[in-house]
Design an enzyme around this catalytic site. Sequence first.
Site, PDB file in Angstrom:
ATOM      1  N   ALA A  47       0.813  -1.219   0.000  1.00 18.15           N
ATOM      2  CA  ALA A  47       0.000   0.000   0.000  1.00 18.15           C
ATOM      3  C   ALA A  47       0.845   1.268   0.000  1.00 18.15           C
ATOM      4  O   ALA A  47       0.315   2.369   0.118  1.00 18.15           O
ATOM      5  CB  ALA A  47      -0.924  -0.017   1.215  1.00 18.15           C
ATOM      6  N   GLY A  97       1.379   3.035  -5.950  1.00 21.17           N
ATOM      7  CA  GLY A  97       0.607   2.413  -7.027  1.00 21.17           C
ATOM      8  C   GLY A  97      -0.831   2.071  -6.662  1.00 21.17           C
ATOM      9  O   GLY A  97      -1.516   2.825  -5.965  1.00 21.17           O
ATOM     10  N   GLY A 131      -2.047  -0.151  -4.664  1.00 23.67           N
ATOM     11  CA  GLY A 131      -2.301  -0.365  -3.238  1.00 23.67           C
ATOM     12  C   GLY A 131      -2.580   0.932  -2.508  1.00 23.67           C
ATOM     13  O   GLY A 131      -3.477   0.994  -1.647  1.00 23.67           O
ATOM     14  N   SER A 149      -2.317 -10.700 -13.091  1.00 29.31           N
ATOM     15  CA  SER A 149      -1.994  -9.929 -14.291  1.00 29.31           C
ATOM     16  C   SER A 149      -2.401 -10.746 -15.508  1.00 29.31           C
ATOM     17  O   SER A 149      -2.402 -11.988 -15.458  1.00 29.31           O
ATOM     18  CB  SER A 149      -0.487  -9.669 -14.324  1.00 29.31           C
ATOM     19  OG  SER A 149      -0.088  -9.306 -15.616  1.00 29.31           O
ATOM     20  N   TYR A 198       8.015 -13.601 -13.972  1.00 24.85           N
ATOM     21  CA  TYR A 198       6.932 -12.782 -13.414  1.00 24.85           C
ATOM     22  C   TYR A 198       5.593 -13.451 -13.732  1.00 24.85           C
ATOM     23  O   TYR A 198       4.739 -13.598 -12.861  1.00 24.85           O
ATOM     24  CB  TYR A 198       6.990 -11.378 -14.017  1.00 24.85           C
ATOM     25  CG  TYR A 198       5.806 -10.493 -13.664  1.00 24.85           C
ATOM     26  CD1 TYR A 198       5.693  -9.909 -12.405  1.00 24.85           C
ATOM     27  CD2 TYR A 198       4.806 -10.240 -14.600  1.00 24.85           C
ATOM     28  CE1 TYR A 198       4.610  -9.098 -12.095  1.00 24.85           C
ATOM     29  CE2 TYR A 198       3.726  -9.435 -14.293  1.00 24.85           C
ATOM     30  CZ  TYR A 198       3.632  -8.856 -13.045  1.00 24.85           C
ATOM     31  OH  TYR A 198       2.557  -8.063 -12.734  1.00 24.85           O
TER      32      TYR A 198
HETATM   33  N1  LIG Z   1       0.141  -1.462 -12.939  1.00 21.52           N
HETATM   34  C1  LIG Z   1      -0.143  -2.357 -13.857  1.00 21.52           C
HETATM   35  O1  LIG Z   1      -0.311  -2.043 -15.050  1.00 21.52           O
HETATM   36  C2  LIG Z   1      -0.319  -3.799 -13.491  1.00 21.52           C
HETATM   37  C3  LIG Z   1      -0.625  -4.718 -14.486  1.00 21.52           C
HETATM   38  C4  LIG Z   1      -0.802  -6.046 -14.144  1.00 21.52           C
HETATM   39  C5  LIG Z   1      -0.705  -6.451 -12.821  1.00 21.52           C
HETATM   40  N2  LIG Z   1      -0.385  -5.541 -11.872  1.00 21.52           N
HETATM   41  C6  LIG Z   1      -0.290  -6.030 -10.482  1.00 21.52           C
HETATM   42  O2  LIG Z   1      -0.865  -5.074  -9.634  1.00 21.52           O
HETATM   43  C7  LIG Z   1      -0.216  -5.087  -8.363  1.00 21.52           C
HETATM   44  C8  LIG Z   1       0.186  -3.682  -7.974  1.00 21.52           C
HETATM   45  O3  LIG Z   1       1.016  -3.162  -8.993  1.00 21.52           O
HETATM   46  P1  LIG Z   1       1.383  -1.605  -9.099  1.00 21.52           P
HETATM   47  O4  LIG Z   1       1.299  -1.251 -10.530  1.00 21.52           O
HETATM   48  O5  LIG Z   1       0.620  -0.808  -8.110  1.00 21.52           O
HETATM   49  O6  LIG Z   1       2.927  -1.697  -8.707  1.00 21.52           O
HETATM   50  P2  LIG Z   1       3.870  -0.661  -7.955  1.00 21.52           P
HETATM   51  O7  LIG Z   1       3.431   0.729  -8.209  1.00 21.52           O
HETATM   52  O8  LIG Z   1       5.248  -1.074  -8.318  1.00 21.52           O
HETATM   53  O9  LIG Z   1       3.591  -0.973  -6.422  1.00 21.52           O
HETATM   54  C9  LIG Z   1       3.923  -2.224  -5.897  1.00 21.52           C
HETATM   55  C10 LIG Z   1       3.774  -2.177  -4.422  1.00 21.52           C
HETATM   56  O10 LIG Z   1       4.164  -3.461  -3.906  1.00 21.52           O
HETATM   57  C11 LIG Z   1       5.077  -3.244  -2.866  1.00 21.52           C
HETATM   58  N3  LIG Z   1       5.999  -4.352  -2.671  1.00 21.52           N
HETATM   59  C12 LIG Z   1       6.917  -4.842  -3.537  1.00 21.52           C
HETATM   60  N4  LIG Z   1       7.584  -5.838  -2.957  1.00 21.52           N
HETATM   61  C13 LIG Z   1       7.096  -5.964  -1.696  1.00 21.52           C
HETATM   62  C14 LIG Z   1       7.394  -6.797  -0.606  1.00 21.52           C
HETATM   63  N5  LIG Z   1       8.371  -7.710  -0.661  1.00 21.52           N
HETATM   64  N6  LIG Z   1       6.669  -6.671   0.522  1.00 21.52           N
HETATM   65  C15 LIG Z   1       5.704  -5.745   0.620  1.00 21.52           C
HETATM   66  N7  LIG Z   1       5.382  -4.901  -0.367  1.00 21.52           N
HETATM   67  C16 LIG Z   1       6.080  -5.011  -1.517  1.00 21.52           C
HETATM   68  C17 LIG Z   1       5.839  -1.981  -3.239  1.00 21.52           C
HETATM   69  O11 LIG Z   1       6.414  -1.475  -2.073  1.00 21.52           O
HETATM   70  P3  LIG Z   1       7.841  -0.684  -2.038  1.00 21.52           P
HETATM   71  O12 LIG Z   1       7.460   0.761  -2.007  1.00 21.52           O
HETATM   72  O13 LIG Z   1       8.460  -1.134  -0.773  1.00 21.52           O
HETATM   73  O14 LIG Z   1       8.610  -1.085  -3.256  1.00 21.52           O
HETATM   74  C18 LIG Z   1       4.683  -1.131  -3.772  1.00 21.52           C
HETATM   75  O15 LIG Z   1       3.982  -0.505  -2.725  1.00 21.52           O
HETATM   76  C19 LIG Z   1       0.961  -6.053  -8.504  1.00 21.52           C
HETATM   77  O16 LIG Z   1       0.611  -7.305  -7.948  1.00 21.52           O
HETATM   78  C20 LIG Z   1       1.155  -6.164 -10.011  1.00 21.52           C
HETATM   79  O17 LIG Z   1       1.721  -7.419 -10.383  1.00 21.52           O
HETATM   80  C21 LIG Z   1      -0.195  -4.227 -12.174  1.00 21.52           C
END
Ligand SMILES: NC(=O)c1ccc[n+]([C@@H]2O[C@H](COP(=O)([O-])OP(=O)(O)OC[C@H]3O[C@@H](n4cnc5c(N)ncnc54)[C@H](OP(=O)(O)O)[C@@H]3O)[C@@H](O)[C@H]2O)c1
Length: 234
Positions: A37, A40, A42, A170, A198
């Site tokens: 959270a 992005g 979250g 995804s 991934y």
């Molecule tokens: N955005 C898209 O287009 C897209 C498309 C397909 C799927 N998704 C899925 O949507 C979800 C969120 O993606 P997003 O786009 O919001 O990504 P993001 O902006 O990169 O955010 C990812 C979040 O996950 C956290 N995180 C990463 N590793 C972690 C860990 N070991 N423990 C706890 N938190 C951790 C990050 O925290 P830190 O700040 O600590 O790094 C960040 O808050 C993911 O599961 C991703 O696979 C996204």
Amino acid sequence: MWLFSKKGPSGFSSSSTAEEVTQGIDGTGLTAIVTGASGGIGAETSRVFALRGVHVIMGVRNMVAGVKVKEAIVKDNPAAKVDVMELDLGSMASVKKFASEYKSTGLALNILINNAGVLDSPSKLSQDNIELMFATNHIGHFLLTNLLLDTMKETAQRSNVEGRIIIVSSLGHRYSYPEGIRFDKINERSGSCGPFDYNQSKLANVLHANELARRLKVLRKISTNISWYYILYF
Ligand SMILES: NC(=O)c1ccc[n+]([C@@H]2O[C@H](COP(=O)([O-])OP(=O)(O)OC[C@H]3O[C@@H](n4cnc5c(N)ncnc54)[C@H](OP(=O)(O)O)[C@@H]3O)[C@@H](O)[C@H]2O)c1
């Protein structure tokens, strides 16, 4: 673009915002955990849940970033109920600690959003020696869900409100290795075929959600108050 504006059976499309989707919903009295959270999807999910009256527990590995997100939410919405707790999905010890501390708060749990995700190309292992994307995106959430399941069932039974587990996957789950998940080679990175690693972690998310839904539907038939499970993927 057409793909993003095409409405599904819910009446919403890929371009619908969280505020649009939750318009008119009162989440007062509900408690939700949102993983990843600190940024992005979250962070936005946490903001909009809080806007709808849900008590949000942000599970974050970076407490400084998490607290900043919380402060921004509360600044815009002083009535927001938001707490930040440390959670590193890439470490089983951290997941266990989080679940144990959560349970000791005595809080209910209606909604669990398994959102945190990492898309990382260099080959890395987690603290538990598991390929980092698989460990973070799937194993950590699998463990977290199992550890919190009883709390969710108790909440559902006590409140007579079904719980929800959302596992964020995804479209990439469709493009994993030809054999699906390479359980016997989980720590062997594919090098030039990077996205496969991934994608297999995201396939594991889908399989986890499907199996939870299957098992918990059976439970639901026995007791009307047991939660059932739902998957959201992009
Ligand atoms: N955005 C898209 O287009 C897209 C498309 C397909 C799927 N998704 C899925 O949507 C979800 C969120 O993606 P997003 O786009 O919001 O990504 P993001 O902006 O990169 O955010 C990812 C979040 O996950 C956290 N995180 C990463 N590793 C972690 C860990 N070991 N423990 C706890 N938190 C951790 C990050 O925290 P830190 O700040 O600590 O790094 C960040 O808050 C993911 O599961 C991703 O696979 C996204």
